[in-house]
Design an enzyme around this catalytic site. Sequence first.
Site, short mmCIF file in Angstrom:
data_model
loop_
_atom_site.label_atom_id
_atom_site.label_comp_id
_atom_site.label_asym_id
_atom_site.label_seq_id
_atom_site.Cartn_x
_atom_site.Cartn_y
_atom_site.Cartn_z
N SER A 8 1.06 -1.34 0.13
CA SER A 8 0.12 0.01 0.09
C SER A 8 0.68 1.39 0.00
O SER A 8 1.66 1.42 0.93
CB SER A 8 -0.98 0.01 1.09
OG SER A 8 -1.44 1.27 1.31
N HIS A 33 -1.16 -1.42 -4.22
CA HIS A 33 -2.75 -1.11 -3.64
C HIS A 33 -2.47 0.38 -3.39
O HIS A 33 -1.86 1.15 -2.67
CB HIS A 33 -2.82 -1.66 -2.22
CG HIS A 33 -3.96 -1.52 -1.61
ND1 HIS A 33 -5.15 -2.28 -1.92
CD2 HIS A 33 -4.44 -0.79 -0.38
CE1 HIS A 33 -5.99 -2.04 -1.01
NE2 HIS A 33 -5.64 -1.17 -0.30
N ASP A 35 -4.80 3.52 -1.93
CA ASP A 35 -5.68 3.82 -0.43
C ASP A 35 -6.46 5.08 -0.82
O ASP A 35 -5.78 6.34 -0.62
CB ASP A 35 -5.40 3.73 0.75
CG ASP A 35 -5.01 2.31 1.02
OD1 ASP A 35 -5.88 1.50 1.03
OD2 ASP A 35 -3.99 1.93 1.44
N MET A 37 -9.07 7.92 0.07
CA MET A 37 -9.89 8.57 1.05
C MET A 37 -10.29 10.02 1.02
O MET A 37 -9.46 10.64 0.16
CB MET A 37 -8.93 8.51 2.51
CG MET A 37 -8.34 7.02 2.81
SD MET A 37 -7.78 7.24 4.43
CE MET A 37 -6.62 5.64 4.23
N HIS A 66 -8.66 0.91 -3.81
CA HIS A 66 -9.55 0.76 -2.55
C HIS A 66 -10.09 1.98 -2.34
O HIS A 66 -9.61 2.92 -1.44
CB HIS A 66 -8.51 0.33 -1.67
CG HIS A 66 -9.48 0.09 -0.28
ND1 HIS A 66 -8.80 -0.13 1.14
CD2 HIS A 66 -10.65 -0.16 0.07
CE1 HIS A 66 -9.68 -0.30 2.06
NE2 HIS A 66 -10.92 -0.04 1.34
N MET A 68 -12.15 4.00 -0.24
CA MET A 68 -12.73 4.66 1.00
C MET A 68 -13.47 5.87 0.93
O MET A 68 -13.05 6.80 1.48
CB MET A 68 -11.65 4.63 2.15
CG MET A 68 -11.09 3.08 2.41
SD MET A 68 -9.81 3.10 3.44
CE MET A 68 -8.52 3.24 1.73
N MET A 137 -11.45 -6.19 5.60
CA MET A 137 -10.57 -5.15 6.28
C MET A 137 -10.14 -5.88 7.54
O MET A 137 -11.07 -6.39 8.45
CB MET A 137 -11.25 -3.77 6.29
CG MET A 137 -11.49 -3.03 5.22
SD MET A 137 -9.68 -2.89 4.61
CE MET A 137 -9.24 -1.68 5.88
N GLY A 144 -3.08 4.08 7.92
CA GLY A 144 -2.30 2.92 8.02
C GLY A 144 -1.34 2.80 9.36
O GLY A 144 -1.58 3.62 10.27
N ASP A 175 -6.54 -6.65 4.42
CA ASP A 175 -6.05 -5.28 4.38
C ASP A 175 -5.90 -4.80 5.75
O ASP A 175 -7.26 -4.56 6.44
CB ASP A 175 -6.69 -4.52 3.41
CG ASP A 175 -6.07 -2.81 3.40
OD1 ASP A 175 -5.08 -2.81 3.94
OD2 ASP A 175 -6.82 -2.09 2.73
N GLY A 177 -2.73 -3.97 9.07
CA GLY A 177 -1.86 -4.63 10.26
C GLY A 177 -1.07 -6.06 9.82
O GLY A 177 -1.05 -6.76 10.53
C1 DX5 Z 1 -6.34 1.53 5.74
C2 DX5 Z 1 -5.80 0.96 4.47
C3 DX5 Z 1 -4.99 0.14 4.28
C4 DX5 Z 1 -3.62 0.49 5.01
C5 DX5 Z 1 -2.52 -0.57 5.48
O1 DX5 Z 1 -7.44 2.22 5.71
O2 DX5 Z 1 -7.03 0.69 3.57
O3 DX5 Z 1 -4.75 -0.30 3.07
O4 DX5 Z 1 -2.90 1.42 4.22
O5 DX5 Z 1 -1.49 -0.23 6.12
P1 DX5 Z 1 -0.83 -1.13 7.12
O6 DX5 Z 1 -0.33 -2.06 6.36
O7 DX5 Z 1 0.12 -0.14 7.74
O8 DX5 Z 1 -1.92 -1.47 7.94
ZN ZN Z 2 -6.48 -0.47 1.78
#
Ligand code: DX5
Ligand code: ZN
Length: 218
Positions: A8, A33, A35, A37, A66, A68, A137, A144, A175, A177
Amino acid sequence: MAAKMAPSLLSADFSRLRDEVKRIEEHGAAWVHLDIMDGHFVPSITIGPPVVKALRPHTALFMDAHLMVSDAEKQIGPFVEAGADLLTVQAEATAHLDRVLRKIKDQGIKAGVALNPATPPEVLEYVWPLLDLVLVMSVNPGAGGQKFIPAVLPKIKAVAAQIKARGLSVELEVDGGVNRDNAREIIEAGATVLVAGSAVFKAENGMAMIREVSSYGR
Ligand code: DX5
Ligand code: ZN
């Protein structure tokens, strides 16, 4: 089946995204990936179609966006035009999941649904024929670097069982952690694509995780 890694970019150096994409490609990533937002579905604002479009000519990686965002339906056209290969929408963000997925498929790209940790997989019941990917998720979306929520492991198994029982070739992406310590367990639960942001970009020797994890399950 070998697992795929989808690093990501959220944890990458935003001042040099083109180099960061090149770096994960050189380290064996299959996907990137992205993200997205919108400051509404989640509080943060990240990147939009212009950034995806700017990166597109510089990488052969499969672009996994992705979304969001609250109004995914409006964003489909711009992201397809920007060059995304797959658009994943949050099940919680739309009252018209079937319609949004059809709209993505009509554009000739792949479609996915993301499920927040508290969202049951039953929301997928009537849209399976439209799906190329289910994203489970394992943190609450928005940032992140959060901790993996182990309570989602049974959901990963349940979704994997559904895909198998229906005889579908749907990717199961996990996705949030994900790191070296839990990747194997997540793949064993049925994940076929692992997203990792901080574990790849911020941990020591994180880039090496891409090839390590891609070899699991082979
Ligand atoms: C969270 C995102 C993830 C995130 C993952 O909202 O959708 O893709 O970036 O980051 P890590 O791997 O640090 O949890
Ligand atoms: Zn994501």
